[in-house]
Design an enzyme around this catalytic site. Structure first.
Site, PDB file in Angstrom:
ATOM      1  N   LYS A 190       0.871  -1.166   0.000  1.00 52.65           N
ATOM      2  CA  LYS A 190       0.000   0.000   0.000  1.00 52.65           C
ATOM      3  C   LYS A 190       0.917   1.228   0.000  1.00 52.65           C
ATOM      4  O   LYS A 190       1.452   1.616   1.028  1.00 52.65           O
ATOM      5  CB  LYS A 190      -0.912  -0.008   1.240  1.00 52.65           C
ATOM      6  CG  LYS A 190      -2.052   1.025   1.158  1.00 52.65           C
ATOM      7  CD  LYS A 190      -1.553   2.419   1.467  1.00 52.65           C
ATOM      8  CE  LYS A 190      -2.601   3.477   1.198  1.00 52.65           C
ATOM      9  NZ  LYS A 190      -2.048   4.842   1.211  1.00 52.65           N
TER      10      LYS A 190
ATOM     11  N   GLY B 137       6.461   5.314   8.306  1.00 51.87           N
ATOM     12  CA  GLY B 137       5.628   6.505   8.297  1.00 51.87           C
ATOM     13  C   GLY B 137       5.695   7.224   9.623  1.00 51.87           C
ATOM     14  O   GLY B 137       6.660   7.075  10.387  1.00 51.87           O
ATOM     15  N   SER B 138       4.683   7.985   9.923  1.00 50.01           N
ATOM     16  CA  SER B 138       4.677   8.801  11.131  1.00 50.01           C
ATOM     17  C   SER B 138       4.448   7.945  12.374  1.00 50.01           C
ATOM     18  O   SER B 138       3.871   6.857  12.308  1.00 50.01           O
ATOM     19  CB  SER B 138       3.587   9.871  11.041  1.00 50.01           C
ATOM     20  OG  SER B 138       2.298   9.287  11.153  1.00 50.01           O
ATOM     21  N   THR B 139       4.883   8.474  13.495  1.00 45.75           N
ATOM     22  CA  THR B 139       4.687   7.775  14.762  1.00 45.75           C
ATOM     23  C   THR B 139       3.203   7.622  15.085  1.00 45.75           C
ATOM     24  O   THR B 139       2.764   6.582  15.588  1.00 45.75           O
ATOM     25  CB  THR B 139       5.418   8.521  15.890  1.00 45.75           C
ATOM     26  OG1 THR B 139       6.824   8.530  15.591  1.00 45.75           O
ATOM     27  CG2 THR B 139       5.201   7.848  17.237  1.00 45.75           C
TER      28      THR B 139
ATOM     29  N   GLY C  62       1.858   4.903  13.033  1.00 43.57           N
ATOM     30  CA  GLY C  62       2.459   3.670  13.521  1.00 43.57           C
ATOM     31  C   GLY C  62       1.714   3.104  14.717  1.00 43.57           C
ATOM     32  O   GLY C  62       1.561   1.883  14.850  1.00 43.57           O
TER      33      GLY C  62
ATOM     34  N   GLU D  95       9.192   1.620  11.195  1.00 43.81           N
ATOM     35  CA  GLU D  95      10.231   2.648  11.077  1.00 43.81           C
ATOM     36  C   GLU D  95       9.501   3.976  11.028  1.00 43.81           C
ATOM     37  O   GLU D  95       8.844   4.307  10.042  1.00 43.81           O
ATOM     38  CB  GLU D  95      11.074   2.413   9.824  1.00 43.81           C
ATOM     39  CG  GLU D  95      12.390   3.162   9.825  1.00 43.81           C
ATOM     40  CD  GLU D  95      12.313   4.482   9.089  1.00 43.81           C
ATOM     41  OE1 GLU D  95      12.137   5.518   9.778  1.00 43.81           O
ATOM     42  OE2 GLU D  95      12.411   4.475   7.868  1.00 43.81           O
TER      43      GLU D  95
ATOM     44  N   CYS E 134      13.085  11.229   7.415  1.00 41.75           N
ATOM     45  CA  CYS E 134      12.939  10.817   8.810  1.00 41.75           C
ATOM     46  C   CYS E 134      14.260  10.813   9.557  1.00 41.75           C
ATOM     47  O   CYS E 134      14.284  10.922  10.788  1.00 41.75           O
ATOM     48  CB  CYS E 134      12.287   9.440   8.897  1.00 41.75           C
ATOM     49  SG  CYS E 134      13.178   8.155   7.996  1.00 41.75           S
TER      50      CYS E 134
ATOM     51  N   GLU F 139       8.966  16.862  15.092  1.00 44.62           N
ATOM     52  CA  GLU F 139       9.480  16.600  13.749  1.00 44.62           C
ATOM     53  C   GLU F 139       8.805  17.555  12.757  1.00 44.62           C
ATOM     54  O   GLU F 139       7.586  17.540  12.590  1.00 44.62           O
ATOM     55  CB  GLU F 139       9.207  15.152  13.351  1.00 44.62           C
ATOM     56  CG  GLU F 139       9.828  14.767  12.028  1.00 44.62           C
ATOM     57  CD  GLU F 139       9.614  13.306  11.666  1.00 44.62           C
ATOM     58  OE1 GLU F 139      10.517  12.709  11.071  1.00 44.62           O
ATOM     59  OE2 GLU F 139       8.530  12.767  11.988  1.00 44.62           O
TER      60      GLU F 139
END
Length: 488
Positions: free
Chosen positions: A176, A229-231, A234, A251, A285, A383
């Site tokens: 995806k 992707g983003s936390t 995640g 990650e 990142c 971030e």
């Protein structure tokens, strides 16, 4: 520039015409460059079913490692053959400068070549010291059907940090990609099929993450989820994977420290400070967005960084001289500018940049440098994912280690010093999965990348990244006669 159009790639072929599409406009010019089919849960069900059938009944997991390696190397050859087209797609959809897009595709080839070598080396181990008539085999096997969810900033490169390692292990994958930058995934899936990857082994479904990404993470037909992707997203993936108790590798975000000691090669460190935060438009990142400079050299060093940043060329990503391209979309550009405004309002000293590029059809932000940033400021903690550098001065090694570790993230950090004792001491104390010394955003396919804390867990690349796509089965064998326990 012609508009590319893609439907889902399932079971070795593209679907017929889709009911609806997502339009992707160039973030640099506003021109329509691609259209991606809008997937739904039924589309994802078809893709997972194809992968499941390919893994459970198809030839790929049952081929020898040498055979899989041969196909992967053909895949790498085809990428090189289609190099210019893939580079153009990265530039059109992401808005990154073309010279960096070339590096992404070149790096993708290297990742595939290395993964092919691992396919030939996949092995288990044997225990022959367990006692008389006892032997155990630890057999390494492919984990199964893998869900790969990838971000928009490195569409080809991050995908190739996952796919070839999964394929080398014998897995089947369902990808995806980001709805902003799906073109690379479709092109690469088609090239893999041309190279000889069997039907159903490499599938791609495009669309909204909230719909098909969620359905993929929750799907009972999936054995392993690898997400970049983003936390925040995640955390959603972890919750979704818990429904089926599925192995997960994440990650996630980062807020890397780029630490410059007074004894560093300052010319190299200045370039490293710029590369660390302005590479890939700052949408990275592992960006070294927090620059820590030892006080004794700070005035001169920060002046050089600021003056050099002001000279960087922002604009058309197809221009060979462009250093910084466009933000991925206008919404993200507004987010980046919100961070800039917070830096000003919270008292950081703006040295250069600080505004969007005016009179432009694209989403361009000037390279921005803030000095005298404190740990309490938003731009120190969060971030930004844009071309914004925050500078903080320090006196001692202990102080800068504490400052660098003052973050919810733990993906990467960088150290600049000619003293090996300093490098080793700082590296051992930094809480991150990746530390680089006297270089920045560097590496090789053999070297694993991993995060700690809010940057996730699990490995990508290297032997460790390959082993994420495998599992161990223990076979305990008793030979000869066995001493009875219950039999009379």
């Amino acid at each position: 520039m012609s508009t590319r159009q893609y439907t889902h790639f399932i079971n070795g072929r593209f679907d017929g015409d889709a009911a609806s599409y997502v339009d992707r406009k160039s973030p640099a010019s506003g021109e329509l460059v691609a259209r991606f089919a809008t997937g739904d849960v039924a589309d994802m069900d078809r893709a997972v079913a194809a992968a499941r059938a390919a893994f459970d009944h198809g030839p790929w997991p049952r081929m020898s490692g040498m055979e899989r390696a041969e196909v992967l190397n053909k895949f790498a050859d085809l990428i090189r053959k289609n190099f210019d087209r893939l580079v153009r797609i990265e530039v059109e959809e992401v808005g990154k400068p073309i010279r960096f897009a070339r590096g992404d595709i070149e790096g993708s080839v290297g990742l595939i070549r290395y993964a092919a070598s691992l396919a030939m080396q996949m092995s288990g181990s044997t225990y022959t010291n367990l006692g008389a008539n006892k032997t155990a085999l630890l057999m390494r096997e492919p984990v199964g059907v893998v869900a790969l969810i990838t971000p928009w900033n490195f569409p080809a490169l991050i995908l190739m940090q996952k796919v070839p390692f999964a394929l080398a292990a014998g897995c089947a994958v369902v990808v995806k990609p980001s709805e902003f930058t799906s073109g690379s995934a479709f092109e690469l899936a088609a090239l893999a099929a041309e190279a000889g990857v069997p039907n159903g082994v490499f599938n791609v479904v495009s669309g909204k993450g909230s719909v098909i990404g969620q359905s993929l993470a929750e799907h009972p037909g999936v054995d392993f989820i690898s997400f970049t992707g983003s936390t925040r997203i995640g955390q959603n993936v972890i919750e979704a994977s818990a429904k089926n108790i599925v192995k997960t590798s994440l990650e996630l975000g980062g807020k890397s420290a780029n630490i410059v000691f007074a004894d560093a090669d300052l010319d190299a460190a200045v370039d490293g400070a710029l590369m660390g935060v302005f590479f890939n438009n700052g949408e990275c990142c592992v960006s070294g967005s927090r620059l820590f400079v030892q006080s004794s050299i700070a005035e001169e060093f920060v002046r050089r960084v600021s003056e050099s940043a002001a000279l960087l060329k922002v604009g058309n990503p197809f221009d060979e001289d462009t250093d910084i391209g466009a933000m991925i979309d206008s919404k993200h550009m507004s987010t980046v500018m919100g961070f800039v405004e917070s830096g000003v309002s919270e008292g950081a000293k703006l040295l250069t940049g600080g505004s969007a590029v005016e009179n432009s059809a694209g989403n361009f932000v000037q390279p921005t440098v803030f000095d005298h940033v404190t740990p309490q400021m938003t731009i120190f903690k969060e971030e930004i994912f844009g071309p914004v550098l925050s500078v903080t001065r320090f006196e001692t090694l202990d102080e800068v280690v504490a400052l660098a570790n003052d973050s919810i993230y733990g993906l990467s950090n960088y150290v600049w010093s000619k003293n090996i004792d300093t490098v080793m001491t700082v590296a051992s104390r930094l809480k991150s999965g990746w530390v680089q010394a006297n270089t920045v955003i560097d590496g090789a396919p053999q070297l694993p990348l991993a995060g700690v804390k809010g940057s996730g867990f699990g490995y990508e690349m290297g032997q460790a990244g390959f082993e994420e796509f495998t599992q161990i089965k223990t076979l305990f064998i008793h030979t000869g006669s066995r001493q009875p326990v219950f039999a009379k």
